[in-house]
Design a protein around this motif. Structure first.
Motif, PDB file in Angstrom:
ATOM      1  N   PRO A 274       0.781  -1.239   0.000  1.00  0.00           N
ATOM      2  CA  PRO A 274       0.000   0.000   0.000  1.00  0.00           C
ATOM      3  C   PRO A 274       0.811   1.287   0.000  1.00  0.00           C
ATOM      4  N   PHE A 275       2.076   1.221   0.437  1.00  0.00           N
ATOM      5  CA  PHE A 275       2.853   2.451   0.597  1.00  0.00           C
ATOM      6  C   PHE A 275       4.071   2.443  -0.323  1.00  0.00           C
ATOM      7  N   ALA A 276       4.354   3.584  -0.932  1.00  0.00           N
ATOM      8  CA  ALA A 276       5.542   3.692  -1.783  1.00  0.00           C
ATOM      9  C   ALA A 276       6.813   3.552  -0.951  1.00  0.00           C
ATOM     10  N   GLU A 277       6.817   4.171   0.219  1.00  0.00           N
ATOM     11  CA  GLU A 277       7.926   4.011   1.163  1.00  0.00           C
ATOM     12  C   GLU A 277       7.379   3.260   2.368  1.00  0.00           C
ATOM     13  N   ARG A 278       7.945   2.090   2.612  1.00  0.00           N
ATOM     14  CA  ARG A 278       7.363   1.252   3.652  1.00  0.00           C
ATOM     15  C   ARG A 278       7.596   1.876   5.027  1.00  0.00           C
ATOM     16  N   PRO A 279       6.541   1.906   5.858  1.00  0.00           N
ATOM     17  CA  PRO A 279       6.667   2.471   7.208  1.00  0.00           C
ATOM     18  C   PRO A 279       7.254   1.440   8.174  1.00  0.00           C
ATOM     19  N   GLU A 280       7.705   1.903   9.319  1.00  0.00           N
ATOM     20  CA  GLU A 280       8.162   0.979  10.350  1.00  0.00           C
ATOM     21  C   GLU A 280       6.998   0.170  10.908  1.00  0.00           C
ATOM     22  N   TRP A 281       5.834   0.818  10.997  1.00  0.00           N
ATOM     23  CA  TRP A 281       4.639   0.152  11.489  1.00  0.00           C
ATOM     24  C   TRP A 281       3.420   0.678  10.734  1.00  0.00           C
ATOM     25  N   CYS A 282       2.441  -0.189  10.549  1.00  0.00           N
ATOM     26  CA  CYS A 282       1.176   0.260   9.977  1.00  0.00           C
ATOM     27  C   CYS A 282       0.061  -0.621  10.520  1.00  0.00           C
ATOM     28  N   VAL A 283      -1.175  -0.184  10.326  1.00  0.00           N
ATOM     29  CA  VAL A 283      -2.325  -0.981  10.737  1.00  0.00           C
ATOM     30  C   VAL A 283      -3.263  -1.139   9.554  1.00  0.00           C
ATOM     31  N   LEU A 284      -3.953  -2.258   9.530  1.00  0.00           N
ATOM     32  CA  LEU A 284      -5.012  -2.507   8.562  1.00  0.00           C
ATOM     33  C   LEU A 284      -6.322  -2.534   9.340  1.00  0.00           C
ATOM     34  N   ILE A 285      -7.206  -1.619   8.993  1.00  0.00           N
ATOM     35  CA  ILE A 285      -8.499  -1.505   9.668  1.00  0.00           C
ATOM     36  C   ILE A 285      -9.586  -1.952   8.700  1.00  0.00           C
ATOM     37  N   ASP A 286     -10.466  -2.836   9.162  1.00  0.00           N
ATOM     38  CA  ASP A 286     -11.580  -3.280   8.328  1.00  0.00           C
ATOM     39  C   ASP A 286     -12.887  -2.861   8.984  1.00  0.00           C
ATOM     40  N   LEU A 287     -13.785  -2.353   8.172  1.00  0.00           N
ATOM     41  CA  LEU A 287     -15.020  -1.761   8.676  1.00  0.00           C
ATOM     42  C   LEU A 287     -16.207  -2.335   7.916  1.00  0.00           C
ATOM     43  N   GLY A 288     -17.251  -2.728   8.635  1.00  0.00           N
ATOM     44  CA  GLY A 288     -18.475  -3.207   8.011  1.00  0.00           C
ATOM     45  C   GLY A 288     -19.689  -2.562   8.651  1.00  0.00           C
ATOM     46  N   LEU A 289     -20.515  -1.908   7.832  1.00  0.00           N
ATOM     47  CA  LEU A 289     -21.689  -1.209   8.331  1.00  0.00           C
ATOM     48  C   LEU A 289     -22.947  -1.824   7.739  1.00  0.00           C
ATOM     49  N   SER A 290     -23.966  -1.986   8.556  1.00  0.00           N
ATOM     50  CA  SER A 290     -25.234  -2.539   8.076  1.00  0.00           C
ATOM     51  C   SER A 290     -26.319  -1.476   7.977  1.00  0.00           C
ATOM     52  N   GLY A 291     -26.122  -0.357   8.641  1.00  0.00           N
ATOM     53  CA  GLY A 291     -27.125   0.695   8.628  1.00  0.00           C
ATOM     54  C   GLY A 291     -26.714   1.868   7.766  1.00  0.00           C
ATOM     55  N   GLN A 292     -27.018   3.048   8.246  1.00  0.00           N
ATOM     56  CA  GLN A 292     -26.712   4.263   7.510  1.00  0.00           C
ATOM     57  C   GLN A 292     -25.227   4.594   7.596  1.00  0.00           C
ATOM     58  N   GLY A 293     -24.741   5.371   6.650  1.00  0.00           N
ATOM     59  CA  GLY A 293     -23.367   5.838   6.668  1.00  0.00           C
ATOM     60  C   GLY A 293     -22.498   5.116   5.655  1.00  0.00           C
ATOM     61  N   GLU A 294     -21.466   5.800   5.231  1.00  0.00           N
ATOM     62  CA  GLU A 294     -20.524   5.248   4.262  1.00  0.00           C
ATOM     63  C   GLU A 294     -19.239   4.873   4.988  1.00  0.00           C
ATOM     64  N   PRO A 295     -18.758   3.641   4.836  1.00  0.00           N
ATOM     65  CA  PRO A 295     -17.541   3.254   5.548  1.00  0.00           C
ATOM     66  C   PRO A 295     -16.317   4.050   5.117  1.00  0.00           C
ATOM     67  N   GLN A 296     -16.242   4.431   3.835  1.00  0.00           N
ATOM     68  CA  GLN A 296     -15.098   5.234   3.394  1.00  0.00           C
ATOM     69  C   GLN A 296     -15.076   6.595   4.086  1.00  0.00           C
ATOM     70  N   GLU A 297     -16.268   7.155   4.277  1.00  0.00           N
ATOM     71  CA  GLU A 297     -16.340   8.443   4.959  1.00  0.00           C
ATOM     72  C   GLU A 297     -15.905   8.300   6.415  1.00  0.00           C
ATOM     73  N   ALA A 298     -16.336   7.220   7.049  1.00  0.00           N
ATOM     74  CA  ALA A 298     -15.961   6.998   8.449  1.00  0.00           C
ATOM     75  C   ALA A 298     -14.453   6.818   8.587  1.00  0.00           C
ATOM     76  N   LEU A 299     -13.855   6.062   7.657  1.00  0.00           N
ATOM     77  CA  LEU A 299     -12.403   5.854   7.705  1.00  0.00           C
ATOM     78  C   LEU A 299     -11.657   7.142   7.378  1.00  0.00           C
ATOM     79  N   GLY A 300     -12.204   7.937   6.476  1.00  0.00           N
ATOM     80  CA  GLY A 300     -11.584   9.227   6.164  1.00  0.00           C
ATOM     81  C   GLY A 300     -11.592  10.165   7.355  1.00  0.00           C
ATOM     82  N   ALA A 301     -12.714  10.213   8.059  1.00  0.00           N
ATOM     83  CA  ALA A 301     -12.797  11.062   9.249  1.00  0.00           C
ATOM     84  C   ALA A 301     -11.843  10.566  10.334  1.00  0.00           C
ATOM     85  N   LEU A 302     -11.722   9.229  10.452  1.00  0.00           N
ATOM     86  CA  LEU A 302     -10.779   8.672  11.430  1.00  0.00           C
ATOM     87  C   LEU A 302      -9.359   9.068  11.077  1.00  0.00           C
ATOM     88  N   PHE A 303      -8.997   8.994   9.796  1.00  0.00           N
ATOM     89  CA  PHE A 303      -7.638   9.353   9.406  1.00  0.00           C
ATOM     90  C   PHE A 303      -7.352  10.822   9.730  1.00  0.00           C
TER      91      PHE A 303
END
Length: 472
Positions: A274-303
């Motif tokens: 995922p990264f052009a320059e590899r970081p020392e540490w990274c996390v992979l977050i997975d999100l699943g929503l069943s109701g209202q809201g867009e997961p990409q928007e939620a992850l963007g706000a978190l970032f």
């Protein structure tokens, strides 16, 4: 203590079951996936029904012959690898793989123990339901083995271990009697919880032949994100922030080290990182929503919030299901990269979440005092389960470190004990960690385990040598 089956007993056993039930052990089928031990068996049984399993176990119990349950053979702690002692009868559940029923309105599926995990997931998906247990070996591992080891995997943060996904069991007991506990109930307070005693017992108290499993609504919208963090403490702070902002929608939160990314570059260059320059540490977050809201928007706000807080320096959010799968391919192929490098010693451990940031560098420092090594620490940060694996320096092989392998393992496990952790988080004890269990486990618990084993399996035929040492 068990003994090897005589030719007369093998003839009686073979005659008692339909033709084709038994065959000789095939090369490699009972061996350790890491290539260190060769499994043994006088015969491999492939029963088709629970009654046939019961017949085999009953006859072996009367004769004092050991039995070893065999699922997909993917276990990493030698639970299925009887490499010493009298040859047992291996009982493969491969022919008992049926889906006995799906109950969408109850969110329950009933399957036989030989069902491959990926097939259970697919059967649930066909009814627009989710069976959330997911791990790298899901295309080969079987439900009986998953329950026998209380498997964890990628979605424990949201859905729990295999134990949390099971409502009822059908089990052949050491006597050959069948426990018909295959209930689909959420509430059943009728005495001792035998189900949860069997789950995680690794075939030492009985053979699971079928299970009633929990299903869940399928998330309607899913997305994943990679975020580069400065260190494990930042990853832990990011997890806390994510929980505050997103709540129960987080399905997985995986910690990945730069060493692991380097191993992919070294051994699997076709894996797109995922990264052009590899970081020392990274996390992979997975999100699943069943109701209202867009997961990409939620992850963007978190970032954005995490960036403002100085927790993350870079990130990428999946824009499609294909890209989300591509992200997960990075995480899921790390074990393959590890295998190609060849570990000196691998460790499946858990540590209290708040102590992980101190544990990781403490362990690396102690291990480097033993020799020129690399540590690939990765795993399920959300539930405190780390795979803390030790590798040779670049250009070296694991054989060059054989003289310190035992010390490497002891160093890691001693440190886990100091940090109030567990030396087996999700892989079980098997035969590989029997000494570790004796060294680090509470003696009162060990005595209770031995007492339970002695009462339920007085002849010691069930998976002898796994979890508890065989008595002389």
């Amino acid at each position: 203590m068990t003994h090897a089956p005589t030719p007369d007993f093998l003839a009686q056993l073979t005659a008692a079951l339909p033709e084709g039930t038994f065959r000789p052990r095939q090369a490699g089928e009972l061996d350790d996936p890491r290539g260190r031990h060769e499994g043994r068996a006088a015969l491999v049984a492939r029963p088709r029904t629970v009654e046939q399993v019961a017949t085999i176990v009953r006859m072996c119990n009367a004769e004092g012959v050991g039995v070893v349950p065999l699922g997909g053979g993917t276990g990493l702690v030698l639970g299925q690898v009887a490499y010493d002692g009298p040859e047992p009868i291996a009982i493969s559940l491969e022919r008992m793989s049926a889906v006995r029923g799906v109950y969408p309105t109850e969110n329950v599926i009933v399957v036989e123990a030989g069902a491959i995990l990926a097939n259970v997931q697919a059967a649930a998906e066909a009814e627009d339901r989710l069976f959330p247990l997911s791990l790298a070996a899901e295309g080969a591992c079987r439900i009986g083995g998953n329950l026998g080891t209380n498997a964890g995997g990628l979605n424990v943060l949201r859905y729990g271990n295999a134990r949390d996904l099971c409502l009822g069991l059908e089990v052949v007991m050491p006597s050959g009697e069948i426990w018909h506990g295959l209930k689909r109930l959420r509430k059943d307070n009728t005495g001792y919880d035998l189900k949860n005693l069997m789950i995680g017992s690794e075939g030492t108290l009985g053979i699971i032949t079928a299970a009633a499993l929990r299903l869940y609504p399928r998330p309607k919208q899913e997305a994943a994100a990679f975020m580069a963090v400065t260190d494990p403490q930042a990853a832990l702070d990011l997890l806390s922030l994510a929980r505050d902002m997103i709540g129960e929608g987080i399905s997985a939160f995986e910690l990945i080290s730069g060493v692991g990314l380097d191993f992919l570059t070294e051994t699997l260059p076709e894996v797109r990182q995922p990264f052009a320059e590899r970081p020392e540490w990274c996390v992979l977050i997975d999100l699943g929503l069943s109701g209202q809201g867009e997961p990409q928007e939620a992850l963007g706000a978190l970032f954005e919030a995490a960036y403002d807080a100085g927790l993350v320096s870079d990130g990428v959010i999946s824009s499609s299901a294909a890209q989300r799968a591509e992200f997960w391919a990075v995480r899921e192929r790390i074990p393959e990269g590890n295998k190609r490098i060849g570990s000196i010693s691998s460790h499946d451990i858990s540590v209290p979440l708040s102590r992980i940031p101190a544990f990781i560098p403490d362990g690396i420092a102690r291990l480097k005092a033993l020799g020129d090594i690399r540590v690939n620490c990765f795993g399920h940060l959300g539930d405190g389960n780390l795979h803390y694996n030790v590798f040779p320096a670049k250009g070296q092989t694991r054989e060059a470190y054989e003289s310190i392998r035992a010390q490497v393992k002891k160093t890691v496990h001693d440190l886990v004990y100091e940090y109030d952790g567990s030396v087996s988080a999700e892989h079980g004890v098997g035969r590989l960690k029997v000494e570790d269990l004796e060294r680090y486990q509470d003696p009162v618990k060990l005595a209770a385990m031995r007492a339970i084993k002695d009462v339920l399996d007085p002849n010691g035929i069930m998976n002898p040598g796994a979890v508890l040492r065989v008595r002389d």
